[in-house]
Design a protein around this motif. Structure first.
Motif, short mmCIF file in Angstrom:
data_model
loop_
_atom_site.label_atom_id
_atom_site.label_comp_id
_atom_site.label_asym_id
_atom_site.label_seq_id
_atom_site.Cartn_x
_atom_site.Cartn_y
_atom_site.Cartn_z
N ASP A 1 8.83 119.52 98.73
CA ASP A 1 7.94 120.33 99.18
C ASP A 1 6.81 119.34 99.90
O ASP A 1 6.10 119.84 100.63
CB ASP A 1 7.21 120.79 98.26
CG ASP A 1 8.17 122.07 97.50
OD1 ASP A 1 9.30 122.75 98.58
OD2 ASP A 1 8.11 122.29 97.16
N GLY A 2 7.38 118.28 100.00
CA GLY A 2 5.98 116.92 100.63
C GLY A 2 4.75 116.89 100.16
O GLY A 2 3.27 116.88 100.43
N GLU A 3 4.95 117.75 98.36
CA GLU A 3 3.55 117.90 98.11
C GLU A 3 2.63 116.64 97.54
O GLU A 3 3.94 115.17 97.07
CB GLU A 3 3.49 118.97 96.69
CG GLU A 3 3.56 120.19 97.06
CD GLU A 3 4.16 120.75 95.71
OE1 GLU A 3 4.17 120.44 94.43
OE2 GLU A 3 4.48 122.05 95.65
N VAL B 1 3.50 111.70 100.30
CA VAL B 1 5.07 111.71 101.30
C VAL B 1 4.18 111.66 102.39
O VAL B 1 3.64 112.11 103.24
CB VAL B 1 5.53 113.07 101.32
CG1 VAL B 1 7.09 112.97 102.17
CG2 VAL B 1 6.07 113.69 99.62
N LEU B 2 5.34 110.61 103.01
CA LEU B 2 5.21 110.50 104.56
C LEU B 2 6.87 110.46 105.72
O LEU B 2 7.64 110.25 104.48
CB LEU B 2 4.86 108.42 105.29
CG LEU B 2 3.86 108.94 104.44
CD1 LEU B 2 3.46 106.54 104.38
CD2 LEU B 2 2.26 108.84 104.57
N GLU C 1 10.54 115.89 87.88
CA GLU C 1 10.48 117.29 88.92
C GLU C 1 9.00 116.34 90.07
O GLU C 1 8.57 116.79 90.94
CB GLU C 1 9.18 117.78 87.76
CG GLU C 1 9.33 118.60 88.26
CD GLU C 1 10.29 119.78 88.78
OE1 GLU C 1 10.01 121.07 89.47
OE2 GLU C 1 11.73 119.34 88.58
N GLN C 2 8.04 116.25 90.01
CA GLN C 2 7.28 114.75 90.71
C GLN C 2 8.02 114.65 91.94
O GLN C 2 7.62 115.01 93.19
CB GLN C 2 5.71 114.62 89.96
CG GLN C 2 5.13 114.45 89.40
CD GLN C 2 4.46 115.25 90.10
OE1 GLN C 2 3.79 115.00 90.41
NE2 GLN C 2 3.46 116.19 89.03
#
Length: 208
Positions: free
Chosen positions: A173-175, A198-199, A165-166
């Motif tokens: 979502d870029g979280e 996230v890049l 999920e992570q």
């Protein structure tokens, strides 16, 4: 940039490098290479000798605390006979300093990661994992393991959904990736605290 003929004389000599050399005549063109490049610059002389024999040569040397790379290539006539040697010399002092600083920084990072039992990984599109330093040891996988599936197999079954999920929310979502989970190796079970960022954009995101 230089052009040296069969008599070992400069036929072309251009560039600021000649301004740095001591005792350079007003006109370098026509001077013999050995008259300008003797002593601590014998590497240049040898390079031209080898090039006039038909060999391309790359030489690195230091002149007055400046690191120079010198490349020479043979120039042939229509019959394939070497008639001259063309040379290009570049000052790479700053480049060498940056590369040395980078090597030292990487060495310090390696030590820090090993002493703190920290691993770094990059998850690319296509579920390819780029492992760095101790991450493979923490998961108990082969050093060349590059498949996300190989790492997921080591995660405790009860924790796999949370990790998946992570990864999903990070990609979509870029979280940030931030989760604790258990890893089961052949020797033990250990708790891992995974954090990631996230890049990239939506067309090519990766988690580091």
């Amino acid at each position: 940039i230089t052009l040296v003929d069969e008599s070992f004389r400069y036929r072309l000599a251009r560039g600021e490098l000649f301004d740095r050399l001591p005792e350079v005549p007003e006109s370098v063109e026509g001077a013999k290479v050995s008259d300008l490049m003797s002593g601590d610059r014998d590497e240049f002389v040898e390079a031209y000798h080898r090039t006039l024999d038909g060999e391309s040569v790359t030489t690195e040397t230091t002149v007055d605390d400046r690191v120079l790379v010198h490349r020479t290539h043979p120039v042939s006539d229509d019959d394939g006979n070497v008639r001259a040697a063309i040379g290009v010399t570049q000052d790479i002092t700053e480049q060498e300093a940056r590369e040395r600083e980078l090597r030292e920084t990487k060495q310090r990072l390696h030590i820090a990661l090993e002493e703190t039992e920290t691993g770094v990984w990059v998850l690319e599109d296509g579920d390819t994992v780029g492992p760095f330093r101790t991450i493979t040891e923490l998961f108990g996988v082969d050093p060349d393991a590059d498949s996300l599936e190989r790492y997921v197999e080591r995660i405790h079954p009860a924790d796999r959904q949370a990790v998946a999920e992570q990864i999903r929310t990070a990609r979509e979502d870029g979280e940030r990736f931030d989760v604790e989970f258990r890893v089961q190796t052949e020797d033990c079970e250990r708790w891992i605290y995974g954090r990631g960022k996230v890049l990239g954009d939506t067309d090519g995101r990766r988690i580091v």
